[in-house]
Design an enzyme around this catalytic site. Structure first.
Site, short mmCIF file in Angstrom:
data_model
loop_
_atom_site.label_atom_id
_atom_site.label_comp_id
_atom_site.label_asym_id
_atom_site.label_seq_id
_atom_site.Cartn_x
_atom_site.Cartn_y
_atom_site.Cartn_z
N GLU A 87 0.83 -1.22 0.00
CA GLU A 87 0.00 0.00 0.00
C GLU A 87 0.86 1.27 0.00
O GLU A 87 0.39 2.35 0.36
CB GLU A 87 -0.95 0.01 1.21
CG GLU A 87 -1.86 -1.19 1.34
CD GLU A 87 -2.83 -1.40 0.18
OE1 GLU A 87 -2.85 -0.57 -0.76
OE2 GLU A 87 -3.56 -2.40 0.21
N HIS A 130 -2.75 2.28 8.42
CA HIS A 130 -3.83 1.49 7.82
C HIS A 130 -4.05 0.24 8.65
O HIS A 130 -3.09 -0.37 9.13
CB HIS A 130 -3.47 1.14 6.38
CG HIS A 130 -4.36 0.10 5.78
ND1 HIS A 130 -5.71 0.28 5.61
CD2 HIS A 130 -4.10 -1.15 5.32
CE1 HIS A 130 -6.23 -0.80 5.07
NE2 HIS A 130 -5.28 -1.69 4.89
N HIS A 139 -7.23 -3.08 9.87
CA HIS A 139 -8.45 -3.85 9.55
C HIS A 139 -9.30 -4.06 10.80
O HIS A 139 -9.57 -5.21 11.17
CB HIS A 139 -8.07 -5.21 8.97
CG HIS A 139 -7.23 -5.19 7.74
ND1 HIS A 139 -6.55 -6.29 7.26
CD2 HIS A 139 -6.97 -4.19 6.85
CE1 HIS A 139 -5.91 -5.97 6.15
NE2 HIS A 139 -6.13 -4.69 5.89
N GLU A 187 -18.23 10.92 22.24
CA GLU A 187 -16.83 11.28 21.93
C GLU A 187 -16.62 11.54 20.44
O GLU A 187 -15.68 12.23 20.05
CB GLU A 187 -15.89 10.14 22.32
CG GLU A 187 -15.79 9.87 23.79
CD GLU A 187 -15.23 11.05 24.54
OE1 GLU A 187 -14.10 11.47 24.21
OE2 GLU A 187 -15.93 11.58 25.43
N HIS A 223 -12.80 -3.61 3.58
CA HIS A 223 -11.37 -3.82 3.77
C HIS A 223 -10.87 -3.28 5.11
O HIS A 223 -10.35 -4.03 5.93
CB HIS A 223 -10.61 -3.20 2.60
CG HIS A 223 -9.13 -3.40 2.64
ND1 HIS A 223 -8.37 -3.72 1.55
CD2 HIS A 223 -8.26 -3.31 3.67
CE1 HIS A 223 -7.11 -3.85 1.90
NE2 HIS A 223 -7.01 -3.59 3.19
#
Ligand code: 2HA
Ligand code: ZN
Length: 270
Positions: free
Chosen positions: A116, A139, A141, A169, A210
């Site tokens: 990525e 990044h 998951h 929040e 994703h």
């Protein structure tokens, strides 16, 4: 030369990736981080003239020429970074042509940066254009974020509103909202370009089916953004189908006012 294992930025990468693994956000080789470093700080630990090898970037990163990043390796497991940073991480400098990366340290087994990398570098360019203090692209998951994205329309205002309605929040931590991309093939320049376009407006971008990207001026900000989305998505999913109380728009606005935040326009009806 100081010992790079003692460098604050390597400690931060080890600690953060271990945390993310334990949160259950980064299974197997899932997730990646890139962190823009200060050249003079790196120079205390590495000879900046000693390029170990060059790695093609596969895209034009001219806007980042000379910039140095520590980046997680492709195919590497967050679970293993703490015990062997030099194999699982690399420190790269964007070369003068803008299309190669100069390896200064790491990827000891001959590896390279995350698949990525385009999304990371293009996101750095986009975030730096709106915030010169920006440093980190993360990044991950996280399970509930992906689950919530599965049951919601690909509509960033609607997704953001549902998050703000579920946890007091949320609007305070991400008043700028969460961008959402449709399902796309990951690891490509195309998803990088689409992500960076969103990053001009958002610090958080969901990749449908994703995961999520979080950014910030430091590791805590990027981590804290993802953590707050994930916690809120967990609340949303646990209550799904039985929700009675959502936070009214008037209260969301008042929460933002109290913390001197401006919620993204066009979401609240107040
Ligand atoms: O590197 O998370 O998006 C593993 C991934 C790809
Ligand atoms: Zn991923």
């Amino acid at each position: 030369m100081k010992n790079i294992m003692e460098a604050p930025f390597i400690r931060e990468m080890r600690k953060t990736t271990a945390n993310m693994y334990r949160m259950g956000w980064d299974e197997r080789n899932g997730g990646n981080i890139s962190y823009l470093l200060d050249e003079s700080e790196v120079g205390e630990y590495l000879d900046l003239n000693n390029v170990l090898r060059t790695i093609p970037t596969g895209f034009d990163a001219s806007a980042l020429i000379g910039k140095i990043f520590v980046v997680t390796g492709t195919g590497k497991y967050f679970k293993n970074i703490d015990e062997d940073p030099e194999t699982n991480l690399g420190i790269v400098r964007i070369g003068k042509d803008g299309t190669t990366a100069e390896l200064l340290w790491g990827y000891k087994d001959g590896g390279k940066f995350t698949s990525e990398f385009p999304a990371h570098m293009m996101s750095h360019i986009a975030r730096l254009s709106v915030d010169p203090a920006h440093r980190v692209v993360m990044h991950s998951h996280p399970t509930y974020t992906i689950a919530m994205n599965t049951v919601c329309a690909v509509d960033e205002n609607e997704f953001t509103h549902k998050l703000w309605q579920s946890n007091t929040e949320a609007v305070v931590v991400f008043p700028d909202g969460v961008g959402v991309l449709p399902c796309m093939v990951c690891g490509t320049n195309e998803i990088g370009i689409a992500t960076a376009e969103k990053m001009k407006e958002y610090r958080l971008v969901v990749w449908t089916n994703h995961g999520i990207y979080g950014t910030g001026k430091d590791m805590d900000e990027a981590f804290g953004l993802i953590e707050t989305v994930e916690k809120t998505a967990q609340i949303y999913m646990l209550a799904l189908g039985q929700t009675v109380n959502v936070i009214p728009d008037k209260i969301i606005q008042e929460l933002a006012d109290l913390w001197h935040q401006t919620p993204k326009a066009g979401i609240l009806k107040v």
